[in-house]
Every structure is written in structure tokens, then in C-alpha cells.
Design a protein around this motif. Sequence first.
Motif, PDB file in Angstrom:
ATOM      1  N   LEU A 394       9.495  -8.295 -19.480  1.00 36.46           N
ATOM      2  CA  LEU A 394       8.310  -7.746 -18.854  1.00 36.46           C
ATOM      3  C   LEU A 394       8.700  -6.541 -18.015  1.00 36.46           C
ATOM      4  N   ALA A 395       7.794  -5.562 -17.960  1.00 41.92           N
ATOM      5  CA  ALA A 395       7.994  -4.379 -17.123  1.00 41.92           C
ATOM      6  C   ALA A 395       7.323  -4.628 -15.775  1.00 41.92           C
ATOM      7  N   TYR A 396       8.068  -4.458 -14.704  1.00 40.24           N
ATOM      8  CA  TYR A 396       7.512  -4.692 -13.382  1.00 40.24           C
ATOM      9  C   TYR A 396       8.230  -3.791 -12.388  1.00 40.24           C
ATOM     10  N   GLN A 397       7.671  -3.679 -11.218  1.00 43.03           N
ATOM     11  CA  GLN A 397       8.304  -2.942 -10.139  1.00 43.03           C
ATOM     12  C   GLN A 397       8.683  -3.929  -9.045  1.00 43.03           C
ATOM     13  N   PRO A 398       9.947  -3.935  -8.620  1.00 39.19           N
ATOM     14  CA  PRO A 398      10.401  -4.935  -7.652  1.00 39.19           C
ATOM     15  C   PRO A 398       9.705  -4.802  -6.308  1.00 39.19           C
ATOM     16  N   LEU A 399       9.310  -5.930  -5.777  1.00 40.18           N
ATOM     17  CA  LEU A 399       8.710  -5.997  -4.448  1.00 40.18           C
ATOM     18  C   LEU A 399       9.515  -7.024  -3.664  1.00 40.18           C
ATOM     19  N   THR A 400      10.219  -6.572  -2.642  1.00 43.68           N
ATOM     20  CA  THR A 400      11.136  -7.438  -1.909  1.00 43.68           C
ATOM     21  C   THR A 400      10.747  -7.512  -0.440  1.00 43.68           C
ATOM     22  N   ASP A 401      11.485  -8.304   0.307  1.00 38.31           N
ATOM     23  CA  ASP A 401      11.165  -8.557   1.706  1.00 38.31           C
ATOM     24  C   ASP A 401      11.103  -7.264   2.508  1.00 38.31           C
ATOM     25  N   GLY A 402      10.001  -7.048   3.216  1.00 39.28           N
ATOM     26  CA  GLY A 402       9.826  -5.870   4.047  1.00 39.28           C
ATOM     27  C   GLY A 402       9.203  -4.692   3.337  1.00 39.28           C
ATOM     28  N   ASP A 403       9.093  -4.735   2.008  1.00 35.12           N
ATOM     29  CA  ASP A 403       8.467  -3.635   1.280  1.00 35.12           C
ATOM     30  C   ASP A 403       6.978  -3.556   1.608  1.00 35.12           C
TER      31      ASP A 403
END
Length: 563
Positions: A394-403
Motif C-alpha cells: 500500500l502507498a501511504y505517508q508516514p504519520l508518527t508521534d508529534g507530526d
Amino acid sequence: MSYFSLGCVRKGPVRSLIAFAMPFFKATAPPFGIESAKNAILCGPPETLMNRTVVPALMVRVAGSNAALVVPSPVILTSTTDPAGSAAAAAFVAGAGEGVAGVAASACAVAGFFSLPQAMALNATSVVSRVNRIANSSSSTIRVDACERVHNIPACFENGSPANSRGRCVFAPSRRHSKPMSDPTVPHIPALELARCLDHGERVQLLDVRAPERVAQARVTFGATLDFRAVPASEMYRLATLEPLRLDPGAPVAVICGHGNSSKQATQFLRQRGFEAYSVAGGMAAWETVYLPRRLSPTPALERVIQIDRVGKGALSYILVSDGDAVVVDPGRHLDVYDALLEESGATAAAVIDTHMHADYLSGARVATARWQVPYFLHPDDARSPYDGVEGRLAYQPLTDGDTVAFGRATLRAVHVPGHTLGSLTLVADESLALTGDFLFVQSVGRPDLGGQRDAWAARLWESLERARSAWPGDLVVLPAHYVGERERRADRSIGARFDVVTATNEAAAIQDPATFRAWVGAHTTAPPDSYRTIKLANLGLATVSEADAEILEFGPNQCAVS
């Protein structure tokens, strides 16, 4: 200083990349109030620098494929389906080198085609940034209607009020019928109308004529005024009298089965004996696809907060609208519901976010991002199989802590809360709303055993609870992704509660000792449905599911909470 922005021009089915020159301002340190050590690219006139941020990150994605390329750059760039355009984008990235700061895609207002979020980002490490589509007519004149934003937002509804509120519900006469009901001679009620009746507090007698094992697997439990009873149709037909059913002959009776077939015969049977009976069109299969939207109280930056209640599963998704831009959170696979709500709200989708990789229903996120041509955000720890570590397709954009995800005048701050899954996120909006996904429910917590590592994940879940209790204010409103029953509803029928109320009344959240918490989880965790593994793999793109299989896999209420 000026740099270039890539956009796309569509002529017929082919899109080609074009470049726009645009000025930007670079700050070597974030403006006051942005807690980030990273540089931010700030677009617009100097007096608006405090309110406009774009993040140094670039993703080049080819629509219609799983290919994605991430390179350092101010923003995210969605590429083109035109092979020539894809090659041009790749060449541009390859030639950028160290001397080019990056590309801004849809970050600044250029010739009226682009506009920028107006709200200050709390942590400028992520941003929703997309390429607006510019339609090209048969001549060389560029049309702007395809990328204009709609700003005529209607007045907000009262907190929790359902869409299209009506008066007393009326059962459908025989001439009205939906697709599952091919026989117009049998009076019926659509599943959506049944849900609205129950939601408005109308007393409804509901007779389920399926086999007992099917009723035990899933049944209608929605509404405080539901008067439910179940008897197999075959048994009912053998009764000498209908007194054992304890039905009120003076009130309508809705009859439900699996797909709206057996209920037609049962409805006729009851009508012949003097009851005002109606068959539920489409049966339980239709009931599982009913979504009821509720308008919650707005915030300073969000003029619309819509909680979408999938009543057959106890699943909740959200549409957040700011200045005509919308972020859709945890959508189900029935996207027409979201399309209609976006149109009604005068909003255009800007991004889709899954708070975690779902196991109880098939996410509509990937299909939605392709349909709406917007980014899909997900924590990278949930982008791989928890069973064997295989990366999802799957194509996705990472979303991490603090973003931070910025849209319109609003921002969503991501808080990593692993435990239910390794990549579980809570999305905090305006420091007043917390979309907690399956991390924290009103009366429970997300089960930590769905990856086959209950004890290890339970320890992570405890740590997430400890961080939330130490950092979250009591008046933060918890808006979860699931609920179990009617007792979790507020007076306005929405699901949610203040965080201080949750920690005081939620048994799991009130536990103060890690060993006690782990013991409680072990004592209250039952075996998950067999379908959950298949659903999770399908959501990762690692399994293919047909529409018929989807109905079977999703059947029944969610079992995502420790209960």
C-alpha cells in the motif's frame, strides 16, 4: 528566492507534469509556538509567516500503483498517471541534488489555484499538501473549476444532532421498495429508516426470524426503545397462537432475517393474523451498511465535526472540516456515505487517516485516496503484518508521534499510543478533541492480543495509558473509533466523554498498577474472531477480498475492546 512547484495538466485521460515558479521564505528556526527543531518552509507574505507552515519532506507517488519515492524537500508531491510525467518527476528528483531545497506542491497561493492552511502548526513535522488538479479543455485555455475550493459552509448543527432530522418515523407503504426487496406487494421498511426510527426514540417491535446461532452471532441492539425478540420462522409457522411471541397488536412490527427474503414470508404471515408487519429490506446484510452521521460541537478551527456511526458494527469514523477542506478519519468501505456528507458540508477531501490498521472492518482509506486524489496517512509500524513482519502493499505517508497534519485553519497532532496495535495513533484537534482510535474507548481499552503478542502489547498499552494520564487535560473530549452498547452514548446520542470522566469511570483506565492491569487484560480477553486476521491482511493489501466475502468477513459487531 524562488523555487519551482510541480503541478499536473490533464488533457483527456493523460496527465502531464508542469512547473510553477513561486517565492518562499525559509526560516532557520521555527516561529514561536512551533515545537520543532526542523526547518520550516514558510509561504506567503511576511506577516503571515506565523500561520503558514510547510514541512521539508517530499513523496513522489505514481497514482494507480504502489510505487512511492521519498526524498528531502519542503512538501509532499503526488505525481501523475502519465508515464512521461512520471519520468519527468523522477528526473527532477534525481537532478535536485544537494543544491535544491525542494519542491512545493500546492503549498502557496499561485494565480488563484492554490491556497495554504491558515492555522499555526503545533509541531511542524508533517503537513497535508496535495497537488490540485487543473483541468484542461479541448483548447489551450486552463479551466480552474476542477481545483476551486468550496467555502459556502452552512451553519453548524447542534451538538450531536443527526442529519436530516425528521419527525415521527413512518414505516414505508408497499409501493416503496429498495433493491433487496423485489416483491412490491410486501410492505417493508428500509434498514436506514429503521435505524432512524430507533435513533429518534420511537418504540419499535423487532422480530428476528433467523436461526438461533445466527442471532447469537449478530443482532440489532441499537436504540434504547428497541423491543427485540427472536424466533425462527419455521417455529413461528407451527405455533397454534402467536401469544408466545408477546407482540403488541396495536404497534407496528418490523421483521428481519439475513437478506430480506425469509422476512417477507414472515411479514405476510403476521399480516394475515392482524399485525401491522413490515419486512426489513435487505435484512441484516443491509443493517450492517447503515451509517448515521451526527454533528458534534465545532471548535475554533473546525466548523464541522461529524461523527459517523456504523450502527451494525459499533464503528465510528469522522469528517473534520476547516475552511472547506476536510480530513476523513477511519472510513469504512461504503464511500458513498462520505461523498454525500462532503458534498452536503460544501467541503473537499484533503486527506485520509487511519488511526491504526483495522481488523474488524475493511478500511475504505486506500480506495478513498485514489478516488479523491489525496494523501493517505498511517503510522509506519502498522504498515506491515503483525504476524510475520511482511510489508504491506500500500502507498501511504508516514504519520508518527508529534507530526502535525494541517488543513484549512486547523491542525491535527499525532500522538503515538501503541498497545492495541504497534502503530496506534490518537489525533488531537485544537487541543480540545482526541480521536483515540482503538487505543481508548469510553468504557474500555483496545484489546492487545490481535497480533498474537498479548502480554508484550499489553505492556505497551499500559505505557500509553500512563503517558496519556500524565499529559492530557481532563477537559479533552475522547472520541473513539468504537463502542460496545447504548450505555456509552451521551444524551445527544453521540459517543464520547471528557478524559477525566473516562479515567474515573473506565475500569481499565482507572487501574494504577501495571501488574494489576496486565492481569485484568488477561482475565477479560476472549478469542478474537477468525475473520480478523484476513481483514487486517486485506487492509494491508496482502489479501484480496470480493464484495461477497467482505459481507461475510465483516458480519457482526466489533470485538475490538477488552471486555
